[in-house]
Design an enzyme around this catalytic site. Structure first.
Site, PDB file in Angstrom:
ATOM      1  N   THR A 178      44.606  44.154  41.354  1.00  0.00           N
ATOM      2  CA  THR A 178      45.438  44.957  40.453  1.00  0.00           C
ATOM      3  C   THR A 178      46.033  44.049  39.383  1.00  0.00           C
ATOM      4  O   THR A 178      46.451  42.927  39.676  1.00  0.00           O
ATOM      5  CB  THR A 178      46.574  45.659  41.221  1.00  0.00           C
ATOM      6  OG1 THR A 178      46.017  46.524  42.211  1.00  0.00           O
ATOM      7  CG2 THR A 178      47.460  46.474  40.290  1.00  0.00           C
ATOM      8  N   LEU A 228      51.747  42.396  43.229  1.00  0.00           N
ATOM      9  CA  LEU A 228      50.609  43.193  42.800  1.00  0.00           C
ATOM     10  C   LEU A 228      49.403  42.704  43.583  1.00  0.00           C
ATOM     11  O   LEU A 228      49.238  41.499  43.782  1.00  0.00           O
ATOM     12  CB  LEU A 228      50.360  43.032  41.296  1.00  0.00           C
ATOM     13  CG  LEU A 228      51.367  43.689  40.348  1.00  0.00           C
ATOM     14  CD1 LEU A 228      51.020  43.348  38.907  1.00  0.00           C
ATOM     15  CD2 LEU A 228      51.398  45.193  40.537  1.00  0.00           C
ATOM     16  N   ASP A 229      48.545  43.625  43.996  1.00  0.00           N
ATOM     17  CA  ASP A 229      47.380  43.258  44.783  1.00  0.00           C
ATOM     18  C   ASP A 229      46.443  42.335  44.006  1.00  0.00           C
ATOM     19  O   ASP A 229      46.467  42.294  42.771  1.00  0.00           O
ATOM     20  CB  ASP A 229      46.607  44.511  45.207  1.00  0.00           C
ATOM     21  CG  ASP A 229      47.445  45.436  46.072  1.00  0.00           C
ATOM     22  OD1 ASP A 229      48.317  44.929  46.796  1.00  0.00           O
ATOM     23  OD2 ASP A 229      47.227  46.661  45.986  1.00  0.00           O
ATOM     24  N   TYR A 230      45.603  41.654  44.735  1.00  0.00           N
ATOM     25  CA  TYR A 230      44.595  40.744  44.171  1.00  0.00           C
ATOM     26  C   TYR A 230      43.762  41.429  43.090  1.00  0.00           C
ATOM     27  O   TYR A 230      43.464  40.847  42.049  1.00  0.00           O
ATOM     28  CB  TYR A 230      43.705  40.247  45.310  1.00  0.00           C
ATOM     29  CG  TYR A 230      42.614  39.279  44.915  1.00  0.00           C
ATOM     30  CD1 TYR A 230      42.897  37.931  44.707  1.00  0.00           C
ATOM     31  CD2 TYR A 230      41.292  39.708  44.783  1.00  0.00           C
ATOM     32  CE1 TYR A 230      41.898  37.032  44.367  1.00  0.00           C
ATOM     33  CE2 TYR A 230      40.286  38.820  44.449  1.00  0.00           C
ATOM     34  CZ  TYR A 230      40.591  37.482  44.234  1.00  0.00           C
ATOM     35  OH  TYR A 230      39.596  36.595  43.895  1.00  0.00           O
TER      36      TYR A 230
END
Length: 256
Positions: free
Chosen positions: A113, A109-111
């Site tokens: 998100t 998961l993105d930073y």
């Protein structure tokens, strides 16, 4: 040749559990003579090894995994989905430092998100969950400044063109934020929440999809990964072990 352990575990299963390859691919590696046990090349299927045996694939040692562990984390914003970060930012592994087993995130998961993230040392399961051929679905809750036009929603449902190619069709539904009146009567910049389900795993895919149809995302949360639902039980940064039923269902989903 290395001495086979009668009560050991099949070599291809050990390789798969280590996350090197799927079990079928591990069998190919063995038949191609790319696997060694205690320095001796093993090229027959069904060979068994013990925990004290040294296993190498293409000259690189792999680690045995004796006990398999599975955790669901509610990843908060501002945490890296990685075992370590050169810039010193907090990682998901930092959040699980009380866990005695060494586990790894499945996908990322993105930073910026948040949401459901599976961490495990079951390499074969992780490999299948991330492989696009198994079509494991991920559901996200998406916040935008709407209302989103029906044409944009239909574009997401049919697939949109990104710089790395067309996306597969997505499932899209409105959650809240749009009144019962027609879209034309709504105020601009009306906050709208949608739920989107995809089975691909491209980098920042949801954000890029929404930007492509003219609606940048300002908040993103993953609420479901495969058969795992985060629900409302985990506050940001908290985690829990999966139940036996959840593990069974997750493995069944990818043919294990």
């Amino acid at each position: 040749m290395s001495q086979e352990k009668e009560d050991g575990e099949r070599l291809q299963k050990v390789i798969a559990k280590a996350g090197i390859a799927s079990r079928r691919h591990a069998e190919q590696l063995i038949l191609e003579g790319r696997v060694k046990v205690n320095g001796a090349k093993i090229s027959v299927l069904g060979y068994k090894v013990g925990m004290d045996d040294s296993v190498e694939v293409d000259g690189r040692p792999i680690k045995h995994t004796e006990k398999l562990d599975y955790y669901l984390l509610n990843k908060p914003v501002g945490v890296i989905t990685s075992a370590q970060d050169p810039q010193g930012r907090p990682t998901v592994i930092d959040l699980l430092k009380e866990v005695p087993a060494r586990v790894y995130p499945v996908g990322r998961l993105d930073y910026d998100t948040s949401g459901a993230l599976l961490l495990t040392n079951d390499g074969e399961l992780a490999h299948r969950l991330m492989h696009p051929s198994y079509g494991v679905e991920k559901t996200y809750r998406v916040w935008i400044k709407g209302p989103m036009g029906i044409n944009a929603i239909e574009s997401l449902r049919q697939g949109v063109l990104l710089e790395d190619g067309n996306t597969a069709p997505a499932k899209v539904q409105r959650v809240c934020g749009v009144s019962k009146r027609s879209n034309e009567e709504l105020r601009p910049n009306h906050i709208e929440i949608l739920e989107v389900t995809i089975h691909e795993g491209r980098n920042r895919q949801i954000r890029r999809m929404f930007s492509a149809v003219g609606y940048p995302v300002f908040k993103l949360e993953r609420i479901r990964f495969g058969s795992l639902s985060q629900g409302n039980t985990l506050p940001p940064g908290a985690y829990r072990a999966l139940t036996k039923e959840e593990i069974k269902e997750l493995r069944s989903q990818v043919g294990l």
